[in-house]
Design a protein around this motif. Sequence first.
Motif, PDB file in Angstrom:
ATOM      1  N   THR A  21     -30.596  -7.093 -46.767  1.00  0.00           N
ATOM      2  CA  THR A  21     -29.624  -6.039 -46.550  1.00  0.00           C
ATOM      3  C   THR A  21     -28.260  -6.610 -46.206  1.00  0.00           C
ATOM      4  N   VAL A  22     -28.216  -7.611 -45.346  1.00  0.00           N
ATOM      5  CA  VAL A  22     -26.916  -8.170 -44.976  1.00  0.00           C
ATOM      6  C   VAL A  22     -26.202  -8.726 -46.196  1.00  0.00           C
ATOM      7  N   THR A  23     -26.923  -9.468 -47.036  1.00  0.00           N
ATOM      8  CA  THR A  23     -26.252 -10.039 -48.200  1.00  0.00           C
ATOM      9  C   THR A  23     -25.817  -8.953 -49.166  1.00  0.00           C
ATOM     10  N   GLN A  24     -26.645  -7.957 -49.376  1.00  0.00           N
ATOM     11  CA  GLN A  24     -26.250  -6.905 -50.313  1.00  0.00           C
ATOM     12  C   GLN A  24     -25.047  -6.145 -49.791  1.00  0.00           C
ATOM     13  N   LEU A  25     -25.037  -5.885 -48.492  1.00  0.00           N
ATOM     14  CA  LEU A  25     -23.909  -5.146 -47.930  1.00  0.00           C
ATOM     15  C   LEU A  25     -22.637  -5.973 -48.001  1.00  0.00           C
ATOM     16  N   ALA A  26     -22.756  -7.231 -47.614  1.00  0.00           N
ATOM     17  CA  ALA A  26     -21.566  -8.082 -47.635  1.00  0.00           C
ATOM     18  C   ALA A  26     -21.092  -8.337 -49.050  1.00  0.00           C
ATOM     19  N   GLY A  27     -22.030  -8.387 -49.975  1.00  0.00           N
ATOM     20  CA  GLY A  27     -21.663  -8.694 -51.348  1.00  0.00           C
ATOM     21  C   GLY A  27     -21.217  -7.477 -52.133  1.00  0.00           C
ATOM     22  N   GLY A  28     -21.341  -6.312 -51.522  1.00  0.00           N
ATOM     23  CA  GLY A  28     -20.904  -5.125 -52.223  1.00  0.00           C
ATOM     24  C   GLY A  28     -21.856  -4.660 -53.311  1.00  0.00           C
ATOM     25  N   THR A  29     -23.090  -5.164 -53.305  1.00  0.00           N
ATOM     26  CA  THR A  29     -24.024  -4.753 -54.359  1.00  0.00           C
ATOM     27  C   THR A  29     -25.161  -3.913 -53.802  1.00  0.00           C
ATOM     28  N   ALA A  30     -24.959  -3.326 -52.650  1.00  0.00           N
ATOM     29  CA  ALA A  30     -26.065  -2.621 -52.002  1.00  0.00           C
ATOM     30  C   ALA A  30     -26.474  -1.376 -52.789  1.00  0.00           C
ATOM     31  N   PRO A  31     -27.736  -1.000 -52.694  1.00  0.00           N
ATOM     32  CA  PRO A  31     -28.176   0.243 -53.342  1.00  0.00           C
ATOM     33  C   PRO A  31     -27.592   1.455 -52.629  1.00  0.00           C
ATOM     34  N   ASP A  32     -27.736   2.627 -53.254  1.00  0.00           N
ATOM     35  CA  ASP A  32     -27.081   3.814 -52.718  1.00  0.00           C
ATOM     36  C   ASP A  32     -27.671   4.261 -51.395  1.00  0.00           C
ATOM     37  N   LEU A  33     -28.998   4.138 -51.289  1.00  0.00           N
ATOM     38  CA  LEU A  33     -29.643   4.551 -50.049  1.00  0.00           C
ATOM     39  C   LEU A  33     -30.445   3.377 -49.518  1.00  0.00           C
ATOM     40  N   ILE A  34     -30.302   3.127 -48.243  1.00  0.00           N
ATOM     41  CA  ILE A  34     -31.023   2.009 -47.635  1.00  0.00           C
ATOM     42  C   ILE A  34     -31.795   2.510 -46.436  1.00  0.00           C
ATOM     43  N   GLU A  35     -33.025   2.024 -46.279  1.00  0.00           N
ATOM     44  CA  GLU A  35     -33.788   2.475 -45.127  1.00  0.00           C
ATOM     45  C   GLU A  35     -33.253   1.847 -43.852  1.00  0.00           C
ATOM     46  N   TYR A  36     -33.218   2.650 -42.820  1.00  0.00           N
ATOM     47  CA  TYR A  36     -32.822   2.154 -41.505  1.00  0.00           C
ATOM     48  C   TYR A  36     -33.863   1.158 -41.054  1.00  0.00           C
ATOM     49  N   GLY A  37     -33.422  -0.021 -40.709  1.00  0.00           N
ATOM     50  CA  GLY A  37     -34.416  -0.996 -40.276  1.00  0.00           C
ATOM     51  C   GLY A  37     -33.765  -2.097 -39.493  1.00  0.00           C
ATOM     52  N   PRO A  38     -34.542  -3.164 -39.269  1.00  0.00           N
ATOM     53  CA  PRO A  38     -33.947  -4.288 -38.536  1.00  0.00           C
ATOM     54  C   PRO A  38     -32.693  -4.735 -39.268  1.00  0.00           C
ATOM     55  N   SER A  39     -31.657  -4.908 -38.537  1.00  0.00           N
ATOM     56  CA  SER A  39     -30.366  -5.382 -39.026  1.00  0.00           C
ATOM     57  C   SER A  39     -29.487  -4.305 -39.648  1.00  0.00           C
ATOM     58  N   ARG A  80     -22.621  -2.369 -37.885  1.00  0.00           N
ATOM     59  CA  ARG A  80     -23.015  -2.269 -39.276  1.00  0.00           C
ATOM     60  C   ARG A  80     -22.970  -0.827 -39.751  1.00  0.00           C
ATOM     61  N   LEU A  81     -23.426   0.094 -38.914  1.00  0.00           N
ATOM     62  CA  LEU A  81     -23.427   1.492 -39.309  1.00  0.00           C
ATOM     63  C   LEU A  81     -22.011   1.960 -39.607  1.00  0.00           C
ATOM     64  N   ALA A  82     -21.121   1.659 -38.672  1.00  0.00           N
ATOM     65  CA  ALA A  82     -19.766   2.167 -38.827  1.00  0.00           C
ATOM     66  C   ALA A  82     -19.083   1.565 -40.035  1.00  0.00           C
ATOM     67  N   ARG A  83     -19.451   0.348 -40.361  1.00  0.00           N
ATOM     68  CA  ARG A  83     -18.742  -0.365 -41.394  1.00  0.00           C
ATOM     69  C   ARG A  83     -19.213  -0.033 -42.797  1.00  0.00           C
ATOM     70  N   ASN A 124     -14.703  -1.979 -29.877  1.00  0.00           N
ATOM     71  CA  ASN A 124     -14.556  -2.030 -31.324  1.00  0.00           C
ATOM     72  C   ASN A 124     -14.723  -0.664 -31.960  1.00  0.00           C
ATOM     73  N   ASN A 125     -15.680   0.094 -31.427  1.00  0.00           N
ATOM     74  CA  ASN A 125     -15.858   1.458 -31.938  1.00  0.00           C
ATOM     75  C   ASN A 125     -14.601   2.283 -31.731  1.00  0.00           C
ATOM     76  N   LEU A 126     -14.027   2.138 -30.535  1.00  0.00           N
ATOM     77  CA  LEU A 126     -12.809   2.855 -30.237  1.00  0.00           C
ATOM     78  C   LEU A 126     -11.695   2.492 -31.204  1.00  0.00           C
ATOM     79  N   LEU A 127     -11.536   1.193 -31.427  1.00  0.00           N
ATOM     80  CA  LEU A 127     -10.493   0.743 -32.332  1.00  0.00           C
ATOM     81  C   LEU A 127     -10.654   1.380 -33.695  1.00  0.00           C
ATOM     82  N   ARG A 128     -11.921   1.407 -34.128  1.00  0.00           N
ATOM     83  CA  ARG A 128     -12.180   1.984 -35.432  1.00  0.00           C
ATOM     84  C   ARG A 128     -11.821   3.464 -35.453  1.00  0.00           C
TER      85      ARG A 128
END
Lengths: 282, 537, 316
Positions: free
Chosen positions: B86-104, B110-113, B479-483
């Motif tokens: 999940t981290v690599t897909q998210l960082a790489g911009g190739t993530a699928p449309d829906l991802i299961e909530y899980g470790p990491s 990560r949620l906010a981003r 950080n949340n506040l800043l966002r």
Amino acid sequence: MTDGQTIAKGRKSADWLKHLVIGGILLIEMFPFYMMLQISFKDNAMFNRSPWLPAWITSWHWENWIFGARLVTPYLANTVFISVSATVGSIVIAVMGAYFFARYRMPFSGILWSAFLVLMLMPGVANIVPLFLLLKEMHLLNTLWALVILGVAGGQVFNIYVLRNFIEDIPKDLFEAAEIDGASHFQQIMNVVIPLSGSIIGTLAILTFLGSWNDFLMPLIVLRDRQLFPLGVGLIYLDGEPVKEWGRTMATYFLASLPLIILFLFTMKLFVRGLSAGAIKG
Amino acid sequence: MNREKIMNLIGLTLLAACFAMALTRVFSRTATHLGSDVVTIRFAHYQLESGVRGAFDAIAREYEKIHPGVVVEQMSIPENVYPTWTVTQLAGGTAPDLIEYGPSTGSDERLARYFQPLTEWVGSPNPYNKGTSLEKTPWRQTFLDGLTGWPNYNTNLLEIYGMPNTVVTIRFFYNRDLYRKITGNETLPRTYQEFIEVCRKVEQDGERITGHKVVPIAGSKSNAPRITESLFCGQVQKLWAQYQGDDLRQANGNEAVLRFAVLKHKLSLYDPAIQSAYQITHDAGQYMQPGFMQLNREDAVFTFTQGNALMIATGSYDTVSLTSQAPFEIGVFPVPSPTRDDPVYGKFVFGPATEAGAPTQGSFLLYMESKHKQQALDFLRFMTSQKMNALFAAKSGWLPAVIGVDVDEKMKPFMPEMDGYINGFRPYWGADTYRVIDNNQYLLLGSDGSVKKFLDALGKDFDAALVSDSQSVNKTSRNNLLRQDIALASYMQLSRQNAVPAAAKKVSELNEIETKLELDLDDGILEMNELGFPPMK
Amino acid sequence: MPATLSPRKALHEWQLYLFLVPSLVLVATFMYFPAASAIYHSFFDWQGGDAARFTGLANYRRVLNDVVLWRSFETIGILIIANIIKLIPSILLAVLIHRLGSEKWQYWYRVLLVLPMIVPGLVRLFIWKFFFDPNFGILNKVLDFTGGKTLLIALDHHFLRWGIFHAGVPVPWLSESHLIVPSLIIWGFPWIGTVGVLIYLAGLQSIGTEVYEAADLDGVNSFQKFIHIELPLIMTQVRLSLVLLIIGTLQGFGLQFLLLGANGGAGGSGMVPGLWMFNRAFSAGEFGYACALGMVLFIFILALTLLNNKYVRVEK
């Protein structure tokens, strides 16, 4: 005469001990093979009951192999594609590069050569992260081409290093004769370098091929779609399944090993000779 | 040509042939993907349990039936590589449309981003519920827990991110044949006392009756906490209530209050309630296999299914796996807790805890950069409609998350028990404290473990870890506040220009959120400063 | 040696540079550029997206205080020593095969040696992982069968006091913190590196029979033959293996990743520097920090390599 014979006999008598030790070690090395084979025909219950001995032939679970074949074939196609493309590309480009260094001492070749050498000293560990991001920028993520290109690029330094030494040893007269006959550099490579370096090119090709075949790290982080997975990643996914059917798993492992075994049976002599030749050169 | 050359030639031709086949396969695949107007929705998860994949598949096919031109693709990733993937897909911009909530995927960062907050859509009814009793119900209220907490609703960011598929309850699974053999009857333990009695019986008579060693509870590093945490929480019920004041009804209390109490030494780990909680943890651990803390879930399941353990505690999601793997009949009962008149443990408890707060899980998050966001959102609605959730429950053997879905007889004992008291707190306050506790756990459990040894060993390390965790919380809040600041500023600008009609409403919503975040952060900073620590790392 | 040319000829042969261009471009893009990028990003707080916040030396300061990192260096130190010791069986096997009387047997043994090596690395790894499995694995079954388990229990009880070996409970090789490093060391028994053996064999073959005959006449026994004849002559290969091994082990983490997962297993005992870098990047998403870690690792390894190179050349 008699001395030689006595000595030879003396050596032979101590041999049985050596055979024993070597045989023992080889047996242990072969043990995983044996286990892989005999487990692949069992299901979990059978394996739990009798882990060591093969099961009766009538109770063999052939469907484990069908499962394995179905799992492995798509991964195999990807792996063959990546490995062959990367090897061919790597060797072709490396031969060209080595030729540059070996043929003449062109201006700047010293600097360029050092640039290559430095890379040999550099461990690849720091590169993974930036490499991933570079691929992202180039929109190559989640493609097989990324892996092919990386395979080609990664092999350059070592291949050029070895090839350069080899080409330099080719007598200059052969090159000059070809040049006098009006051969272009490209033709000189084709007609002089390749025939003479056959064995070393073969060895390098096999090494590059092996390296690409066994790679799992870059494919794991670069690829997303399951259909693009090479063997390495496929096996990792298989390992992560919660309920492990060991019989199926072993059949899959065996099928994953088969292509390489077949390849080696054909090219074995070449490889062994190539390794030894390379070794003596030091 | 000599033999060797022939061999080499054959080898090479074989290789060329394989390559040609591989080439055709690779390129034919890409050809079908490109050049089509097909919209592909991908969803990724790590539920490899039997039945779940089939259930998701069934839902996907149903969706494709009513939406021609859309293909729904399921991606199942093994749990061990899920975080990396999940981290690599998210960082790489190739993530699928829906991802299961899980470790990491669950951290605030990560949620906010990476994920789309769904709050704005959960207030309206789910169109796929037309014709059912939930037709007019807002999407959010169609779920058993109303999406009021973890993992779907994030209390720091104050947004809903996940849409669930199931609810999880913890139960004891037991070997009915073995139980009958050892205890002589079928009555199940209802209180902690009775439970310990059963365990003792197994220890004393188990081997004699069955001929091999039988352990009362099959434990592992994942299964043991199910029991021990539940027992721990029970012991600190009253303590927790003390600190929550009037807010008893809230399912998720304010853990910061407790954290600061410990930091300020107003509350100590040696408090009798907490000591008792660790004591009961130790006691329960005695009835598991020696060395259970090193074992994995599969090892515990194996021990249970081989008949070497009487009971195993795990979530409702394991029902299908266990029943299919075990050659004996399995029964189920809830994790027992001490009653108020228990001589040793009674004085700290109110009573058995309610499962009303049982969170709905198996949730999917919507990827912010998805190329087909609206379609993916639509699929989410489809998947969580009453009809589809019923299909999911039926095919996977899991509990449903949507109200009004009938549960089959087998799963009825797993439905959350609504009656009960609030639960206490778990002894984890962040990553660092978790690590310290985890490293010292062996001093508590194990046959020569004791509460005193454990607490003494925690000592300074725990204090330092608590400080570190508090600093992390502050940093995340900031950080949340800043966002939120950035979002708030843009909406304010839009609203000033009257460019976007909904902007004004968003401004007031965000203001509310910001105020809460600021207050929390100020509290956090104040507390840390008072204690003499830098507020953030 | 490549022929030297006059400047005029060199100009004439300018097309030769084109031959180098593909290699150069590839190497520059995929090896030099990432290295530069890594150095650059190590000064940022970066999660892989477009935004990166400049933090100067903050990452490096964190590296210095990073407990996990320094502990991982300890772990890798142990593994390096173990791997060096694991070189010995290959050498011994090569010598044994070399000393065989019959050429035919030597050839066949070489072939049989290559066979296990062909099994793809990953498959070997997973088969070994299977060996370690507590319930189905061979290691535990062998221990139970041979009584090794009882030995371990006694050892644990009286000497080690780890509390991990119990009767009737399968030994959790890969999920128990204390057992992880031993598992990593045991892995690969009997530690024959087939490529190594083949290379040593090739080196040994250059020893003429006269040397052996002379030694026999002098009454030298087997062991002395090894020390004085064979070992020195394969020393260069051994040294090369050593260098490659140290560098390889230092940066390697594939083994640990596949056996233990990205967190280094129970209690993080299997965490090695490379894995920690991978973990920070691809499990925690801290790409900037991972770059800094990578840099530190790189400098470490580079220093070691240069040291080794100097040492090796001089001996030659």
